[in-house]
Write an enzyme that holds these catalytic residues in place. Sequence first.
Site, PDB file in Angstrom:
ATOM      1  N   ALA A  37       0.935  -1.345   0.023  1.00 49.88           N
ATOM      2  CA  ALA A  37       0.018  -0.043  -0.045  1.00 49.88           C
ATOM      3  C   ALA A  37       0.893   1.264   0.080  1.00 49.88           C
ATOM      4  O   ALA A  37       1.884   1.304   0.530  1.00 49.88           O
ATOM      5  CB  ALA A  37      -0.887  -0.234   1.237  1.00 49.88           C
ATOM      6  N   LYS A  39       1.979  -4.660   3.566  1.00 48.35           N
ATOM      7  CA  LYS A  39       3.202  -4.158   3.814  1.00 48.35           C
ATOM      8  C   LYS A  39       2.801  -2.494   3.385  1.00 48.35           C
ATOM      9  O   LYS A  39       2.493  -2.267   2.315  1.00 48.35           O
ATOM     10  CB  LYS A  39       4.259  -4.557   2.832  1.00 48.35           C
ATOM     11  CG  LYS A  39       5.674  -3.660   3.208  1.00 48.35           C
ATOM     12  CD  LYS A  39       6.806  -3.728   2.402  1.00 48.35           C
ATOM     13  CE  LYS A  39       6.369  -2.587   1.162  1.00 48.35           C
ATOM     14  NZ  LYS A  39       6.292  -1.168   1.969  1.00 48.35           N
ATOM     15  N   SER A  69       3.314   1.627   3.249  1.00 47.64           N
ATOM     16  CA  SER A  69       4.397   2.553   3.078  1.00 47.64           C
ATOM     17  C   SER A  69       5.312   2.601   4.104  1.00 47.64           C
ATOM     18  O   SER A  69       4.930   2.728   5.222  1.00 47.64           O
ATOM     19  CB  SER A  69       4.179   3.821   2.585  1.00 47.64           C
ATOM     20  OG  SER A  69       5.270   4.416   2.549  1.00 47.64           O
ATOM     21  N   SER A  88       2.488   3.395  -7.590  1.00 45.73           N
ATOM     22  CA  SER A  88       2.780   4.066  -8.720  1.00 45.73           C
ATOM     23  C   SER A  88       2.756   2.955  -9.959  1.00 45.73           C
ATOM     24  O   SER A  88       2.996   1.868  -9.810  1.00 45.73           O
ATOM     25  CB  SER A  88       4.094   4.845  -8.548  1.00 45.73           C
ATOM     26  OG  SER A  88       4.861   3.902  -8.372  1.00 45.73           O
ATOM     27  N   GLU A 105      -3.742  -1.395  -8.552  1.00 46.44           N
ATOM     28  CA  GLU A 105      -4.480   0.025  -8.454  1.00 46.44           C
ATOM     29  C   GLU A 105      -3.138   1.110  -8.531  1.00 46.44           C
ATOM     30  O   GLU A 105      -2.564   1.217  -7.638  1.00 46.44           O
ATOM     31  CB  GLU A 105      -5.009   0.230  -7.072  1.00 46.44           C
ATOM     32  CG  GLU A 105      -6.065  -0.593  -6.853  1.00 46.44           C
ATOM     33  CD  GLU A 105      -7.404  -0.193  -7.560  1.00 46.44           C
ATOM     34  OE1 GLU A 105      -7.466   0.719  -8.213  1.00 46.44           O
ATOM     35  OE2 GLU A 105      -8.309  -0.994  -7.447  1.00 46.44           O
ATOM     36  N   CYS A 142      -4.996   9.904  -5.847  1.00 51.65           N
ATOM     37  CA  CYS A 142      -4.726   9.266  -7.202  1.00 51.65           C
ATOM     38  C   CYS A 142      -6.046   9.733  -8.273  1.00 51.65           C
ATOM     39  O   CYS A 142      -5.891   9.615  -9.462  1.00 51.65           O
ATOM     40  CB  CYS A 142      -4.683   7.938  -7.142  1.00 51.65           C
ATOM     41  SG  CYS A 142      -6.023   7.037  -6.170  1.00 51.65           S
ATOM     42  N   GLU A 183       1.953  12.226 -13.791  1.00 54.91           N
ATOM     43  CA  GLU A 183       1.459  12.439 -12.382  1.00 54.91           C
ATOM     44  C   GLU A 183       2.326  13.293 -11.344  1.00 54.91           C
ATOM     45  O   GLU A 183       3.623  13.002 -11.244  1.00 54.91           O
ATOM     46  CB  GLU A 183       1.121  10.940 -11.780  1.00 54.91           C
ATOM     47  CG  GLU A 183       0.331  10.979 -10.656  1.00 54.91           C
ATOM     48  CD  GLU A 183      -0.022   9.689  -9.901  1.00 54.91           C
ATOM     49  OE1 GLU A 183       0.838   8.783  -9.875  1.00 54.91           O
ATOM     50  OE2 GLU A 183      -1.080   9.666  -9.466  1.00 54.91           O
TER      51      GLU A 183
END
Length: 494
Positions: free
Chosen positions: A147, A173, A175, A227, A248, A282, A382
């Site tokens: 994540a 897991k 970040s 990402s 995602e 996002c 992005e």
Amino acid sequence: MAGNQYIGGSTRVGTSGATHDVVNPANGSVVATVDLAGPDDVNAAVAAAAEAQRDWGRAAPGVRAAALNELAAVLTARAEEYAQVETSQTGKPIKLSREFDVPGSIDNVSFYAGAARNLEGKASTEYDGAHTSITRREPVGVVGSIAPWNYPLQMAMWKVLPAIAAGNTIVLKPSELTPLTALMLAEDCTKAGIPDGVVNVLTGTGPVAGEALIGHAGVRMVSFTGSTRVGKRIMEIASQTVKRVHLELGGKAPFLVFDDADLDAAINGAVAGALINTGQDCTAATRAYVQRPLYDAFVAGVGDLMSTVRLGDPLDPSTDQGPLVSFAQRDRVAGFIDRARGYGARIVTGGNIPGGALANGAYYEPTLVADIAQDSEIVQDEIFGPVLVVLPFDSDDEGLALANDTPYGLAASAWSRDVMRCMRASREMQAGCVWINDHIPIISEMPHGGYKSSGFGKDMSQYSFDEYTQVKHVSIETEGDARKDWHRTIFGDR
Ligand code: NAD
């Protein structure tokens, strides 16, 4: 040190020997120091998850639902603590943590408590007259999830809840920048009576713990939010053990304003949609395309409204926009704007790192950028910061084509009072979510997921079970003959 690996229902110290400081980006202070997981921790977590999965996968849906209902109660009792920790590790305004991240997460838990009891299969019958067919919807097994840092609690929820509601077990897991609320969640799962090993959390880096988790032979599915760059790497690693993959990824949402739109609504929607979570969303509005008759008024209105947004201490309830998640992210945003200046963009408002009392934090001004080309990096890539770019268009065809002209396809919005235009936009915009006359709201009952380089698979909603379950066909012969009719293809007419 108590340890920051949550494995098999208890905490332990990571075996990598390395630690990581979780930093409050509002002032650079250290919120906590966590130990980092190494490959041995990954092995232990996957083993605990595999052991727990046998019983959890067979638990009646009502049992799983009861545990999730209890989890919702435990989280509700700690809601303010979650909001405080979320804000301290991300820098997001406390009003966002209190009113969006935490209640949204609890609503997700309640949704999945109900959804766990609604895992439907198709009705069975005898399709060939001699066999009864049954379809079973079964858990996949141990899920490895990774994540990002922008909504740490919500992203943990989106991974954990559909996985365990469907009878899987999980190793998550988060970040390494923002692991604290995911660890709190793991502990609260245990408090809520979810059996040991069903939810495991590893704090570690992507290249070490993340890659070990994705590559582990005992993990049957990988669910990743982050990402597009890292998503490609995840697919590569997962392909080696033929794992199911759910991605995602990044977004670059267009915000398409037709000339009959409610201008005031579009201006408010653009500023809120671009700046939510300091633009680190996002689905945030990042590219406004405005039909020529409204263009000048829209640029002036958005510029004016953006300049009223209050930057400040994220714990102050009046703060509208906090810092970016890290100084590195702030510098990344500043780099985009500096380069845009270099190729002739007009910075309508913002475009600076603020000084004064904010200089110790990772702040960046809300920024509106105009007079740029569609193929410039600031339109195509992005940024993940408080930046909106704006471009004019003439015909509806042109506006829709520009909106679809990036590699991403996560979310989009269209603004018009004409139902035909709205219906056309909802059909033609290439994105997993299209809002009409709004931008951002999400709900537990509806799917969230990307088109194109924004990934595939759905979070939230009943659709998420398509990712987290596998369908088995069971065929039961009903005639009892030793020689089946189809045996003619082997034995001929004997
Ligand atoms: P990131 O890709 O850098 O990191 C995401 C996670 O992947 C982190 O936990 C990180 O430790 C891990 N990771 C990094 N390298 C890895 C590797 N080689 N192997 C395994 N794991 C690895 O993304 P980020 O900077 O944390 O988050 C921002 C990105 O997330 C943005 O692109 C944003 O659009 C995306 N995002 C998407 C959604 C969505 O629903 N589509 C939601 C939130 C964020």
